[in-house]
Design an enzyme around this catalytic site. Sequence first.
Site, PDB file in Angstrom:
ATOM      1  N   ALA A 103      26.846  75.110 -11.316  1.00 46.56           N
ATOM      2  CA  ALA A 103      26.158  74.737 -10.075  1.00 46.56           C
ATOM      3  C   ALA A 103      24.675  74.467 -10.358  1.00 46.56           C
ATOM      4  CB  ALA A 103      26.314  75.843  -9.038  1.00 46.56           C
ATOM      5  N   HIS A 104      24.065  75.273 -11.218  1.00 41.07           N
ATOM      6  CA  HIS A 104      22.664  75.036 -11.591  1.00 41.07           C
ATOM      7  C   HIS A 104      22.525  73.686 -12.299  1.00 41.07           C
ATOM      8  CE1 HIS A 104      21.836  79.209 -10.576  1.00 41.07           C
ATOM      9  NE2 HIS A 104      20.550  78.985 -10.795  1.00 41.07           N
ATOM     10  N   ARG A 105      23.466  73.443 -13.192  1.00 42.89           N
ATOM     11  CA  ARG A 105      23.442  72.190 -13.940  1.00 42.89           C
ATOM     12  C   ARG A 105      23.585  70.981 -13.002  1.00 42.89           C
ATOM     13  NH1 ARG A 105      24.209  71.178 -19.348  1.00 42.89           N
ATOM     14  NH2 ARG A 105      24.681  73.325 -19.841  1.00 42.89           N
TER      15      ARG A 105
END
Lengths: 296, 211
Positions: free
Chosen positions: B43-45
């Site tokens: 999700a961060h990526r």
Amino acid sequence: MTQVEKMTDIIAKFIGHTAKKLPDDVIAKLTELRAKEDSPMAKVIYDTMFRNQELAVKLDRPSCQDTGVLQFWVKCGTKFPLIDDLEALLKEAVIKATFETPLRHNSVETFDEYNTGKNVGKGTPTVWWDIVPHSDKCEIYTYMAGGGCTLPGYAMVLMPGEGYEGVTKFVLDRMTTYGLNACPPLLVGVGVATSVETAALLSKKALMRPIGSHNPNECAAKMEKLLEDGINAIGLGPQGMGGNCAVMGVNIENTARHPSAIGVAVNVGCWSHRRGHIIFDKDLNCEVLSHSGVKF
Amino acid sequence: MSVEIRDGKKILVTPISADDLKDIKIGDIVYLSGSLTTCRDVAHRRVVEEGREIPVDVRNNAILHAGPIIRPIDPDNGKFEMVSVGPTTSMRMEKFEYDFVKITGVRVIVGKGGMKENTSNACKDFGAIHCVIPAGNAVVAAVCVEEIVKAEWRDLGMPETLWNCRVKEFGPLIVSIDSQGRNYFEEKKIEYNRKKDEQIAKISEQVKFIK
Ligand code: SF4
């Protein structure tokens, strides 16, 4: 029910139990260490840990979400009737426990890199064999190796010139880099032997020894105590956030070595040290040594 | 006002403003009530590298670095139950966290272990904090979840899905980076390393078994 089914069933149930309740020696030690902390932060951390263990039993859920890779150390008598079936049966028991408990799916096939979804794979669960001649009993240690507490594991071969001073530095360096993220208070297993793999295996077997037991060699026992006090004095405390005690104990296991080499390894168990110990006789009557009040 | 004191507990209630965080210091113990969304590696990526819009509004709310065990109650109608949830190592998200905080406006990041400059700079520049919840306490954490409000990016699988939860007094949370950018673990590490060197010297005197 066949004998194989019976033993599979007992082990599956026992694995499930160990996911929810810690062994007696760990609970006793955590209780002792909790009383030694005086800062509000350390106290809140211990309060949370004890409340969590109560809730896990009450709500019948695994106490930590990481139920690890299952590892078994078996000391099996050559005359134990199920010796031929044991390895397959342990794998079956893990699958059963995974769906009944439930356990997290923690087996990823290497290279093909997919999660098997059953918590078993090539070589998992891990099984280490010790064959006991002239015996018809089977003694099994069960262990849930979580990710956080597996990460600090480390082994190398020192030169004799580095001596036990080198062993000390090797262990303590690991505590301040990786140990503090492995959910202290830790049980620290150290192997001192002749090569990396002999030391590494001993460092894991050392974690199966009860907390408070000592190496029979006087110098090794002295070193256990020195390391225990030394790591505590660094001040990592519970969860590495600071406090008076960071270890439940240091267990050293050893063999002889080549004159030119000191193999050394460290392995840690986290505060949620989910170790079980059970002994079967030839008729599958069994006794649980790690958890009081558990009968099958 | 988004900071309440109840039974001596300091409780952050979402939505939280930068101003609410200014008196909170590293080492403080707080609790969280309101909106908390699990958010980890992929999700961060997606948000930072692929520039995708995060489908749960975390602005002025909290995220948790975690991969939970969820039980479906009525998945077609988006009904799930939190069985077990514990923090995962925050350090894995470090390389994304400055941009993540900047883009999403998240105020409270909860995880395990310390983080470094990317995160402490984000906390200072945008008014956020990083906290740790004592790990290995999956049941305590799960019972603080009152409801799973929605689940987004479900294509990522159970651990990586954004599980948007309504939580009540989720904690204890120990502040490891405050909105001044002070970093509890980095400060502690200096002390630990000094004491470690002292202990190595002291023990080495007593283990000269090779004579
Ligand atoms: S280190 Fe142990 S207690 Fe901590 S999260 Fe991993 S398995 Fe759980």
